[in-house]
Design an enzyme around this catalytic site. Structure first.
Site, PDB file in Angstrom:
ATOM      1  CE1 TYR A 152       3.073  -4.907  -6.386  1.00  0.00           C
ATOM      2  CE2 TYR A 152       2.448  -7.148  -6.952  1.00  0.00           C
ATOM      3  CZ  TYR A 152       2.097  -5.879  -6.540  1.00  0.00           C
ATOM      4  OH  TYR A 152       0.779  -5.576  -6.282  1.00  0.00           O
ATOM      5  CB  SER A 182      -0.023  -9.041  -4.424  1.00  0.00           C
ATOM      6  OG  SER A 182       0.135  -9.456  -5.761  1.00  0.00           O
TER       7      SER A 182
END
Ligand code: NAP
Ligand code: GCO
Length: 267
Positions: free
Chosen positions: A160, A147
């Site tokens: 996250y 990501s």
């Protein structure tokens, strides 16, 4: 081997986790078009059924299984079943993931652990389950879906970011530990991609205007748009194919240029 053959996935078995829809579905569909046999899993039967129907509509005979990737025993059973029913897994994409957007000081330790469990522990569990057969077969490709948050932080995504930063390092470690067995482990770091996961960030405002986060992403992305799951297909096919056999421990950011850009200068 010809140039075309190097990019072909003909005869390969690919497992893409959490691939009934979204990024995983697009990547698996691209693999199928390049010749691979597709296996995917999802956490609920209903999603697996929907996924199989969606693949069928795209002309792809995918094998779908119910499996929670955070459960080690279930994952080991899944991999054994795939090896028996489909064949040894040549390509693994650790795609299944979740996000919880909660300010860090409001987040419980349990919520933090849930995100780490799916986004970091599960890629460890699934990779560990497929590597021994890859070693025996003499080759293997593992692609971890990382990501922007493998590199950057932002408000509300502490768990996250911690998980995806960890996944980047797990990628480098798998490459380091198993490279000698002709296993390549690389990451793909998608930018902001329009999927159900990011739908809350793109919701229209009550007055019909664009969500402020949507406007922020467009301004922050040199390509001046959100990515589509299809934007990830070419890079994924490359990293799954023999064309990338000397690429190992790398994270390929597919982000429309976000990480290269300091942001618009004040007018
Ligand atoms: P998505 O639309 O939410 O799809 C994720 C899939 O993973 C869903 O099918 C989900 O099933 C499944 N899943 C979740 N937990 C699971 C578990 N324990 N076991 C098995 N399957 C599970 O997400 P996406 O946007 O396509 O993202 C796919 C991956 O790319 C994720 O790792 C995400 O973090 C990453 N990513 C996304 C973006 C983006 O902008 N969209 C950007 C960078 C990275 P349920 O529907 O049941 O939850
Ligand atoms: C967020 C987003 C991101 C993206 C993606 C960026 O809330 O900032 O959900 O984390 O999904 O992972 O690469």
């Amino acid at each position: 081997m010809s140039y075309e053959e190097k990019f072909s996935l003909k005869g390969k078995v690919a497992l893409v986790t959490g691939a009934s829809y979204g990024i995983g579905f697009a990547i698996a569909s691209g693999f199928a078009k390049s010749g691979a046999t597709i296996v995917f899993n999802d956490i609920k039967q209903e999603l697996v059924d929907k996924g199989i129907a969606a693949y069928k509509e795209a002309g792809i005979e995918a094998h779908g299984y119910v499996c929670d990737v955070t459960k080690e025993e279930a994952v080991n059973e899944l991999v054994a079943k795939i090896e028996k029913e489909v064949g040894v897994i040549d390509i693994l994409v650790n795609n299944a993931g979740i996000i919880k957007r909660i300010p860090m000081c409001d987040m419980t330790a349990d919520e933090f652990r849930q995100v780490i469990d799916v986004d970091l522990n599960a890629p460890f569990i699934v990779s560990k389950a497929v590597i021994p057969s890859m070693i025996k077969k003499g080759h293997g490709k593992i692609i971890n879906i990382c990501s922007m948050m493998s590199e950057l932080g932002r408000e509300t995504v502490s768990a996250y970011a911690a998980a995806k930063g960890g996944l980047k390092m797990l990628t480098k470690n798998i490459a380091s530990e198993y490279g000698e067995f002709n296993i390549q482990c690389n990451g793909i770091g998608p930018g902001y991609i329009a999927t159900p996961q990011t739908a809350p960030l793109r919701e229209k405002q009550a007055d019909g205007s664009r969500h402020p986060f949507d406007q922020f992403i467009i301004a922050k992305t040199p390509a001046a748009r959100w990515g589509n799951p299809e934007d990830l297909v070419g890079p994924a096919v490359f990293l799954a194919s023999e064309a990338s056999d000397f690429v190992n421990g790398h994270v390929l950011y597919v982000d429309g240029g976000i990480l290269a850009y300091i942001g618009k200068q004040p007018q």
